[in-house]
Design a protein around this motif. Structure first.
Motif, PDB file in Angstrom:
ATOM      1  N   LYS A   4      -2.432  45.065  32.921  1.00  0.00           N
ATOM      2  CA  LYS A   4      -3.085  44.517  32.704  1.00  0.00           C
ATOM      3  C   LYS A   4      -1.640  44.738  30.650  1.00  0.00           C
ATOM      4  O   LYS A   4      -1.352  45.997  30.687  1.00  0.00           O
ATOM      5  N   THR A   5      -0.564  43.675  30.511  1.00  0.00           N
ATOM      6  CA  THR A   5       0.070  44.313  29.867  1.00  0.00           C
ATOM      7  C   THR A   5      -0.472  43.939  28.601  1.00  0.00           C
ATOM      8  O   THR A   5      -1.181  43.737  28.253  1.00  0.00           O
ATOM      9  N   TYR A   7      -0.079  44.209  25.220  1.00  0.00           N
ATOM     10  CA  TYR A   7       0.424  43.438  23.820  1.00  0.00           C
ATOM     11  C   TYR A   7       0.546  41.938  24.362  1.00  0.00           C
ATOM     12  O   TYR A   7       1.698  41.663  23.732  1.00  0.00           O
ATOM     13  N   ARG A   8      -0.700  41.231  25.466  1.00  0.00           N
ATOM     14  CA  ARG A   8      -0.213  39.821  25.535  1.00  0.00           C
ATOM     15  C   ARG A   8      -0.303  39.795  23.936  1.00  0.00           C
ATOM     16  O   ARG A   8      -1.599  38.877  23.385  1.00  0.00           O
ATOM     17  N   LEU A   9       0.618  38.599  24.330  1.00  0.00           N
ATOM     18  CA  LEU A   9       0.164  37.516  21.710  1.00  0.00           C
ATOM     19  C   LEU A   9      -0.832  36.244  22.693  1.00  0.00           C
ATOM     20  O   LEU A   9      -0.542  35.960  23.408  1.00  0.00           O
ATOM     21  N   THR A  10      -1.487  36.014  21.589  1.00  0.00           N
ATOM     22  CA  THR A  10      -3.005  34.938  22.443  1.00  0.00           C
ATOM     23  C   THR A  10      -2.393  33.654  21.398  1.00  0.00           C
ATOM     24  O   THR A  10      -2.602  32.680  21.834  1.00  0.00           O
ATOM     25  N   VAL A  11      -1.389  33.523  20.282  1.00  0.00           N
ATOM     26  CA  VAL A  11      -0.664  32.628  19.600  1.00  0.00           C
ATOM     27  C   VAL A  11       0.628  32.891  19.582  1.00  0.00           C
ATOM     28  O   VAL A  11       1.178  33.766  19.642  1.00  0.00           O
ATOM     29  N   SER A  52      -5.329  27.560  16.388  1.00  0.00           N
ATOM     30  CA  SER A  52      -5.611  28.670  17.312  1.00  0.00           C
ATOM     31  C   SER A  52      -6.164  29.450  17.017  1.00  0.00           C
ATOM     32  O   SER A  52      -7.020  30.692  18.280  1.00  0.00           O
ATOM     33  N   LEU A  53      -6.650  30.071  15.598  1.00  0.00           N
ATOM     34  CA  LEU A  53      -6.984  31.159  15.665  1.00  0.00           C
ATOM     35  C   LEU A  53      -8.482  30.834  15.063  1.00  0.00           C
ATOM     36  O   LEU A  53     -10.012  31.282  14.792  1.00  0.00           O
TER      37      LEU A  53
END
Length: 303
Positions: A4-5, A7-11, A52-53
């Motif tokens: 899995k990557t 540093y996958r951003l969720t925002v 989002s947060l």
């Protein structure tokens, strides 16, 4: 297991940039000026980030903005992270701008046209360093493999500028002793020799031979090779004759290693160009190279 990557951003990244700028300035207006967008766009990004947060990051207290506890925790890490990104990208740009210009070209052009002229190249001057590579393929200049290239064609390559070096004509070359023979005897000698012909020159030879004054030559055999450079090398070694670009072979002819056997030449419909991306048109190293190589192409060989 699938990797899995890490540093996958969720925002959205743009929302984080908007918040970081607003938190640093404590001003929506100043953040918008820095980012080159409208204040309403920054406000929209901030609302989206907070949604989002599920947290409030900034609040207005009278005419001023202040960070919430969550915003105060997030802002310094974002500032440090964006600063690191800017430093990394800036380092790459500096290395590219100050390092050698990477120049790609066909092997035949490098060996027979460029190499003899490099004695006049101003390597000692700042901004003229070169890293030269050769390939039969047209390299993708957007891939980072090379900055500029010398290509053969009509000058139409999408997304690039192309500075014409010279239009191309072709002629027949062989050992100088052949050129000194009477025309009938020279034709008779060629009839017992091998024609070395680049696989890319089939149509050029057919047109050259069909329009040759006095009728076509009929060599004993035709050997197909992968480049005109190899054909010229075979002719210089006395293995036969070669059809090649007159402009490419001019140095070998001027120094007595080869001779053009007929005065007959035909245009190929193409030429050689210095090609580079639009983004590098103002690069000092590219301008330096373009001035030098187009100047060299316009001068007689040896001048």
């Amino acid at each position: 297991m699938d990797k899995k990557t890490p540093y996958r951003l969720t925002v959205p990244l743009n929302a984080l940039r908007a918040f970081e700028a607003a938190a640093r300035h404590l001003s929506i207006k100043e953040a918008a000026l820095e980012l080159g967008v409208t204040p309403s766009a920054v406000s929209h990004q901030l609302r989206g980030l907070e949604d989002s947060l599920g947290l409030t990051l900034m609040r207005r207290v009278g005419p001023a903005l202040e960070l919430t506890e969550a915003g105060a925790r997030l802002a310094p890490d974002l500032t440090a992270g964006f600063a690191q990104i800017v430093e990394a990208v800036g380092g790459l740009k500096h290395d590219r701008a100050s390092g050698p210009l990477r120049l790609s070209m066909l092997p035949t052009f490098a060996a027979h046209w460029l190499s003899p002229r490099l004695t006049r190249y101003p390597f000692e001057r700042a901004g003229f360093d070169l890293l030269i590579s050769t390939t039969q393929e047209a390299v993708d200049l957007s891939s980072g493999v090379a900055d500029v290239a010398v290509r053969h064609g009509t000058g139409a390559w999408e997304g690039t500028r192309a500075d014409l070096l010279f239009d191309e004509t072709v002629g027949l070359f062989g050992m100088p002793a052949l050129a000194g023979l009477p025309p009938d005897e020279m034709r008779a000698r060629i009839a017992g020799m091998t024609l070395f012909l680049s696989q890319y020159r089939k149509e050029n030879f057919a047109r050259w031979n069909a329009t040759l004054p006095g009728g076509p030559i009929r060599p004993a055999a035709v050997m197909r090779v992968d480049s005109s450079g190899l054909a010229l090398r075979a002719a210089m070694d006395g293995a036969g004759v070669a059809l090649a670009g007159v402009e490419i072979a001019d140095f070998d002819a001027a120094t007595g290693r080869l001779a053009e056997l007929f005065t007959h030449r035909v245009h190929t419909g193409g030429g050689y160009y210095l090609v580079y991306p639009e983004a590098l048109a103002r690069d000092r190293r590219v301008r330096n190279l373009s001035r030098w190589i187009t100047g060299a192409a316009g001068r007689p060989v040896g001048a």
